[in-house]
Each structure stands twice: as structure tokens, then as C-alpha cells.
Design a protein around this motif. Structure first.
Motif, short mmCIF file in Angstrom:
data_model
loop_
_atom_site.label_atom_id
_atom_site.label_comp_id
_atom_site.label_asym_id
_atom_site.label_seq_id
_atom_site.Cartn_x
_atom_site.Cartn_y
_atom_site.Cartn_z
N LEU A 75 1.03 -1.14 -0.02
CA LEU A 75 0.05 0.10 0.12
C LEU A 75 0.85 1.15 -0.05
CD1 LEU A 75 -2.53 1.39 0.30
CD2 LEU A 75 -2.57 1.16 2.77
N LYS A 76 2.07 1.25 1.09
CA LYS A 76 2.67 2.53 0.84
C LYS A 76 3.38 2.59 -0.36
CE LYS A 76 6.42 4.41 3.98
NZ LYS A 76 7.33 4.41 5.14
N THR A 77 3.89 1.56 -1.04
CA THR A 77 4.90 1.48 -2.19
C THR A 77 4.04 1.92 -3.30
OG1 THR A 77 5.99 -0.52 -1.17
CG2 THR A 77 5.95 -0.07 -3.89
N TRP A 78 2.65 1.45 -3.51
CA TRP A 78 1.85 2.02 -4.63
C TRP A 78 1.45 3.68 -4.52
CZ3 TRP A 78 0.64 0.43 -9.19
CH2 TRP A 78 0.69 -0.69 -9.59
N MET A 79 1.41 3.80 -3.16
CA MET A 79 0.88 5.26 -2.98
C MET A 79 1.81 6.14 -3.39
SD MET A 79 -1.62 5.30 0.45
CE MET A 79 -1.92 6.81 0.19
#
Length: 197
Positions: free
Chosen positions: A183-187
């Protein structure tokens, strides 16, 4: 003939402490398997949770944790979602989920049970092998810092999967932890920046 006499006869016929130890270990493994089977037959499920503090506003994270197109990017094991009825943030809305684990793929249906924007999203996922209650809670701890908590309560239908649950539960927990990292990576990959003043 008493059990003690039988044991002495076995020892006399070439059985050593080594052989008796192997038999005891094998019996303990069988007993563990029987107890595990009994517990899993009655319970048949597990609860998992993962949380992380991310440098984004609660409104930014709400979109990424509820919108189908965004969820399918970071939720490990779910590679696509298709709307069946209503928006995912509406109670009683449904969507088709497409799961994949290695070379195995299957489908399921997800129904939104409860939603309180932008802090709580609760859904039920059901496939032919399991039923899962999936809950996302967002808690703002600053203008650009939000704690994301994901909880899963899964009930397995298949007895074989229930029996080996003690083996696969850690893999499922790692899937959930990895999802939060994704989630953090995609955001950050999509250029999300918290601009709250």
C-alpha cells in the motif's frame, strides 16, 4: 500377561531405548495431529491483524483502501475486482474478487457490510473454500500521518485446509503484512503526496 511384562519382552527381543524413543516421538506426533484435527474441526478459522503508520492523510488512504481499482493493486492475493452492484463504499454493495496464489486462482464475492467514511470499512468475502470478514480502520494521528489497521477473521470450509491451518497461518499473516507494505509503495509510486497544512 501385564503391560509391564509385555514391555520387558519387547526390550528382550532387541528393542533398545533408541527404538522406544522413536515410537514415543511418533505417538506424540499422531496425538498432536489428532488434537489439531479436533480443534480445527470445531473452530476452523483464524484471526489476523496488521497495522502501519503511513505518511498520508486519512482522506488519501480512504480512497486507496476502499476503491476497487486501487485495492487490487496492493492487496496481495487479490489481482482484480469487478463491481456487481453499487459503489464499494455503500453498504450492501457487492463485487467479484479474483484471487491468485502461485498458479492457483479462484473467484469470490465481497459484500460491504458497514462503512463510516473515512474511518471504518467492513466487508464479507466469500468463496467456495472460506468466508472472511475484512475490516479496515483508519485513525488520523496528525495532518499527514494515519494509522492503518487491517483485521481478517477467516472461517475455512474445507476440513483439509483447516487441518493444516497451523502450517499456513504464518503465511497468511505475512501476506497481510506485505499488503500494507505494498500500500505504501503503490501510493508513493502513483505520486501521492500529503499536502495538508
Amino acid at each position: 500377561m501385564t503391560p509391564m511384562v509385555k514391555l520387558e519382552i519387547l526390550v528382550l527381543k532387541g528393542w533398545t531405548i533408541y527404538h522406544l524413543t522413536l515410537v514415543a516421538i511418533f505417538a506424540a506426533i499422531l496425538l498432536f495431529a489428532a488434537i489439531n484435527a479436533l480443534v480445527m474441526r470445531t473452530n476452523g478459522g483464524y484471526a489476523l491483524s496488521a497495522e502501519a503508520s503511513l505518511p498520508y492523510s486519512i482522506d488519501q488512504l480512504w480512497q486507496w483502501t476502499t476503491v476497487n481499482e486501487k485495492r487490487s493493486k496492493w492487496q496481495v492475493g487479490t489481482y482484480d475486482m469487478a463491481r456487481l452492484r453499487g459503489e464499494s463504499t455503500e453498504a450492501k454493495s457487492t463485487r467479484m474478487l479474483f484471487f491468485m496464489d502461485g498458479e492457483k486462482s479462484w473467484t469470490g464475492v465481497e459484500t460491504t457490510l458497514e462503512t463510516m467514511a473515512p474511518t471504518l470499512w467492513l466487508s464479507q468475502q466469500e468463496t467456495t473454500t472460506m468466508m472472511r470478514i475484512y475490516k479496515v480502520t483508519l485513525e488520523a494521528s496528525g495532518p499527514c500521518k494515519t494509522k492503518v489497521s487491517i483485521n481478517e477473521n477467516t472461517k475455512l470450509y474445507d476440513f483439509t485446509e483447516r487441518f493444516w491451518l497451523f502450517w499456513t497461518k504464518s503465511e497468511q499473516q505475512e501476506r497481510l503484512n506485505y499488503s500494507l507494505r505494498q500500500l505504501k509503495t503503490w501510493m508513493s509510486h502513483k505520486g501521492e503526496v500529503c499536502d495538508a497544512a
